[in-house]
Design a protein around this motif. Structure first.
Motif, PDB file in Angstrom:
ATOM      1  N   PHE A 177       6.949 -60.736  61.368  1.00  0.00           N
ATOM      2  CA  PHE A 177       8.409 -60.686  61.295  1.00  0.00           C
ATOM      3  C   PHE A 177       9.060 -61.288  62.532  1.00  0.00           C
ATOM      4  N   TYR A 178       8.358 -61.248  63.655  1.00  0.00           N
ATOM      5  CA  TYR A 178       8.911 -61.776  64.897  1.00  0.00           C
ATOM      6  C   TYR A 178       9.098 -63.291  64.809  1.00  0.00           C
ATOM      7  N   GLN A 540      13.119 -56.248  57.971  1.00  0.00           N
ATOM      8  CA  GLN A 540      13.566 -54.913  58.374  1.00  0.00           C
ATOM      9  C   GLN A 540      12.479 -53.874  58.145  1.00  0.00           C
ATOM     10  N   PHE A 541      11.740 -54.021  57.058  1.00  0.00           N
ATOM     11  CA  PHE A 541      10.651 -53.094  56.752  1.00  0.00           C
ATOM     12  C   PHE A 541       9.557 -53.161  57.816  1.00  0.00           C
ATOM     13  N   ASP A 611      15.494 -41.851  60.509  1.00  0.00           N
ATOM     14  CA  ASP A 611      16.647 -42.107  59.651  1.00  0.00           C
ATOM     15  C   ASP A 611      16.224 -42.820  58.377  1.00  0.00           C
ATOM     16  N   ALA A 612      17.096 -42.739  57.381  1.00  0.00           N
ATOM     17  CA  ALA A 612      16.849 -43.481  56.144  1.00  0.00           C
ATOM     18  C   ALA A 612      16.913 -44.974  56.443  1.00  0.00           C
ATOM     19  N   LEU A 613      16.024 -45.720  55.869  1.00  0.00           N
ATOM     20  CA  LEU A 613      15.969 -47.164  56.098  1.00  0.00           C
ATOM     21  C   LEU A 613      16.936 -47.858  55.149  1.00  0.00           C
ATOM     22  N   THR A 614      17.934 -48.515  55.721  1.00  0.00           N
ATOM     23  CA  THR A 614      18.947 -49.203  54.919  1.00  0.00           C
ATOM     24  C   THR A 614      19.177 -50.600  55.472  1.00  0.00           C
ATOM     25  N   VAL A 619      19.704 -49.353  50.060  1.00  0.00           N
ATOM     26  CA  VAL A 619      18.874 -48.254  50.562  1.00  0.00           C
ATOM     27  C   VAL A 619      17.445 -48.492  50.089  1.00  0.00           C
ATOM     28  N   PHE A 620      16.518 -48.575  51.016  1.00  0.00           N
ATOM     29  CA  PHE A 620      15.135 -48.846  50.658  1.00  0.00           C
ATOM     30  C   PHE A 620      14.601 -47.714  49.781  1.00  0.00           C
TER      31      PHE A 620
END
Length: 682
Positions: A177-178, A540-541, A611-614, A619-620
């Motif tokens: 991802f980087y 993001q994941f 936190d919830a991943l959004t 919303v994932f």
């Protein structure tokens, strides 16, 4: 007690190397020395050391014999290990690695999302108790054992080899991802070669009817608009289309006037959801994320982003395919340029109206925020992300040094450089946010949507750059800096991955050019999901699940293996012999107690304050969260695997003795095996 015989060649003592092969011979030993080209000549000089570690290896190493009254151990030959051309190149490479996108892309966002200056207090605390000690330790272990991370931990103790494998898996996931984020910066760099920045306009074919050039509006117009938070692309279909493609259509103002005249005075104006032109450029034009519905539907590959990604890997291959000799030359540019650009942008930013407001928010701490444990966890996570302990890059870079290099000062210099760059980036970004707050007449916390680091580097700050007197010049400078910051860290990641594999499999070391080319090709294929139209969901994941808590666990195990298994006394003795001085009491306590204890607490916090991943309105799904934790578990599975593997391969002694030997260093194991007449299996 066995005695280690070290061969003297070229005026240097050659110490231990690779996998030991044993054979019984007479006590008479012939010694060889190694010439500069790797050929051997006969010599009659030998030096006997009874306390030397059998795990050390130097560049001149040709062979080692361990003399006992019953048998003699010899070591297979290894090629001479490459070294840095000079100390400056090594230091610039380390600085380039620790000063990365995390300083510009992540650090200002972390400050912004955690109360401004309040974030700096826990950040500096963790920098002192985790960042500096672990960086010092990893650099020393690398130059002491002079091998890749997988081999290194196997030499400390066979049961700890899984630490190196786990760090290899994590650094691979981070690289995926980087590198994609660097590709985004390349995309913006090419787009910057225009007189007017494309993300400052709403007149393009990709813009929606809800687009607003908000940095060009006056206050009266801004008061009538409710902006959508950054990245909320999925809400476009449900928005009221009251705007023409022009910035602020008269149709909109006439509709507001009619509404006001035809309704009671106490009724409020209709809420019109709008998005900025920079937001639409990033999400709709560059990412194309509006054509994806989430992780289950990533849609098509974006060819322009794919070409940017391939260009990054080609550039990295050219810079590092020859090893540290070529990497050391590249960092003269990639490590120094970001500081020059940050200073230029800072001077420009301080001249902007309202910049003082942003600087004050950056520096003035809100002590109430310190009661929130999430702020402390975010500060520690930033240390792991930017300094990169546990990712094997520091041990890899250190392995190309001489064992007597003063890595203590190297660690201090690199940490100071990292903190300086973070502070400069904070001043640059927050001076710009202060100017945006002044232009939009909003509080600084309201000028950009919270929750995404990319909203600062690819939405908010480019939007500010477009208002400069010479936007083309400053935009090119900014994205060149972002690319250079990313390349330095990716250099380290690729080098760490390839060194770890090549030290385990010598065939890769002998064919570095083709091996590195194949590895880059495989990484491009693995990165393909991140350059789809829904690729930012994958980014993001991976950003969420590729580091914490698995990376934290690896760092904790490194500290435990080095100080409790290998032994703090042995570690201190090695430092005294190689560096000429011992680590002070603070470092001994940090390695043995503070680092493991703090990491355990942080791992608990990562579960409690998760936190919830959004991403915007998306919303994932729950299955992706479960999969992310499973991925984290997979990263650390090599640790118990090698512990069990070592246990079942050991056949001598009772079960209790075998369990005890699992957590003993190679030095202790060889002593035990020689005393019991066993053959060491290093």
């Amino acid at each position: 007690m066995a005695e280690l015989t070290r061969i003297i060649g070229n005026g240097k003592a050659a110490e231990c190397v690779g996998n030991i092969k044993f054979r019984k011979e007479s006590v008479q030993v012939s010694e060889n020395s190694v010439s500069e080209r790797g050929t051997t000549t006969t010599t009659t000089t030998s030096t006997v050391l009874s306390t030397a570690s059998p795990s050390l290896c130097h560049a001149d190493t040709e062979a080692i014999v361990c003399r006992n009254t019953t048998f003699i151990e010899t070591v297979e030959k290894l090629p001479i290990r490459e070294q840095w051309t000079n100390k400056v190149e090594f230091l610039l490479s380390v600085i380039g690695y620790v000063v990365d996108l995390g300083n510009v892309w992540r650090f200002p966002y972390m400050c912004f999302d955690n109360g401004g200056g309040a974030f700096l207090i826990p950040y500096m605390i963790f920098l002192c108790v985790i960042g500096i000690p672990m960086m010092y330790l990893e650099l020393f272990l690398g130059q002491n054992y002079r091998c890749g991370n997988i081999t290194l931990w196997g030499r400390i103790s066979p049961s700890m080899k899984g630490i190196g494998v786990s760090s290899f898996l994590i650094v691979t996931a981070v690289t995926l991802f980087y590198t994609t984020i660097i590709a985004h910066a390349v995309f913006y760099l090419f787009a910057s070669f225009r007189e007017i920045m494309p993300w400052s306009l709403c007149s393009h074919s990709w813009n929606t009817l809800n687009c607003v050039e908000r940095m060009r509006l006056n206050q009266n117009e801004l008061d009538k608009i409710n902006f959508v938070e950054s990245n909320q692309i999925t809400s476009y279909k449900n928005m009221t289309n009251l705007f023409n493609l022009t910035t602020m259509s008269p149709l909109f103002f006439s509709s507001l006037t009619n509404f006001s005249n035809n309704n009671n005075s106490n009724q409020s104006l209709p809420i019109i959801q709008k998005t900025s032109s920079a937001d639409e450029y990033y999400n709709i034009y560059m990412l194309g994320i509006n054509r994806s519905s989430g992780l289950t539907n990533l849609s098509n590959i974006k060819l322009d982003l794919l070409l940017c990604l391939i260009s990054i890997f080609i550039l990295m291959y050219i810079c590092i395919y020859r090893g540290v000799k070529s990497t050391g030359k590249a960092v003269y540019i990639t490590a120094i340029l970001p500081y020059l650009v940050l200073i230029i942008l800072l001077v420009q930013g301080l001249n902007l109206k309202g910049s003082r407001v942003g600087i004050q928010y950056f520096l003035k701490p809100n002590f109430q925020k310190l009661k929130d444990m999430k702020v402390w966890f975010s500060a520690a996570n930033q240390i792991f992300f930017t300094l990169g302990p546990g990712l094997s890059v520091l041990t890899t870079y250190g392995s190309y040094n001489l064992s007597n290099n003063n890595c203590y000062y190297d660690a201090l210099i690199a940490v100071v450089a990292n903190f300086t760059a973070s502070f400069l980036a904070g001043f640059v970004v927050f001076s710009g946010l202060g100017h945006m707050s002044y232009r939009l007449k909003k509080h600084i916390t309201k000028v950009v949507g919270q929750g995404q680091g990319a909203s600062l580097s690819f939405i908010a700050y480019p939007e500010i750059l477009a208002t400069f007197k010479y936007p083309t010049f400053f935009s090119i400078l900014f994205f060149l800096m972002v690319i250079n910051l990313g390349l330095d860290s990716d250099f380290g990641g690729l080098e760490a991955m390839y060194t770890a594999l090549s030290d385990e499999y010598p065939l890769l070391k002998r064919n570095r050019k083709s091996g590195m080319l194949i590895m880059c090709g495989l990484l491009i294929i693995a990165c393909l999901p991140t350059v789809t139209q829904g690729g930012n969901y994958v980014v993001q994941f991976l950003d969420k699940f590729s580091t914490a808590p698995s990376l934290m666990l690896v760092v904790m195990l490194e500290a435990i293996a080095a100080t409790w298994i290998y032994g703090i006394k042995n570690l201190v003795n090695d430092m005294r012999v190689n560096l000429g001085f011992e680590p002070n009491l603070f470092f001994r306590i940090a390695w043995t107690v503070l680092c493991p204890l703090i990491v355990i607490l942080l791992m608990i916090l990562s579960l409690t304050y998760s936190d919830a991943l959004t991403y915007g309105n998306y919303v994932f799904p729950q299955w992706s969260i479960v999969f992310g934790w499973c991925l984290n578990i997979c990263f650390i599975l090599p640790v118990p695997f090698y512990i069990l593997r070592t246990f079942f391969r050991s056949t001598r002694g009772t079960i209790r003795e075998r369990l005890q030997r699992l957590f003993q260093s190679n030095k202790s194991l060889i002593k035990w095996q020689q005393e019991n007449g066993a053959i060491a299996n290093v």
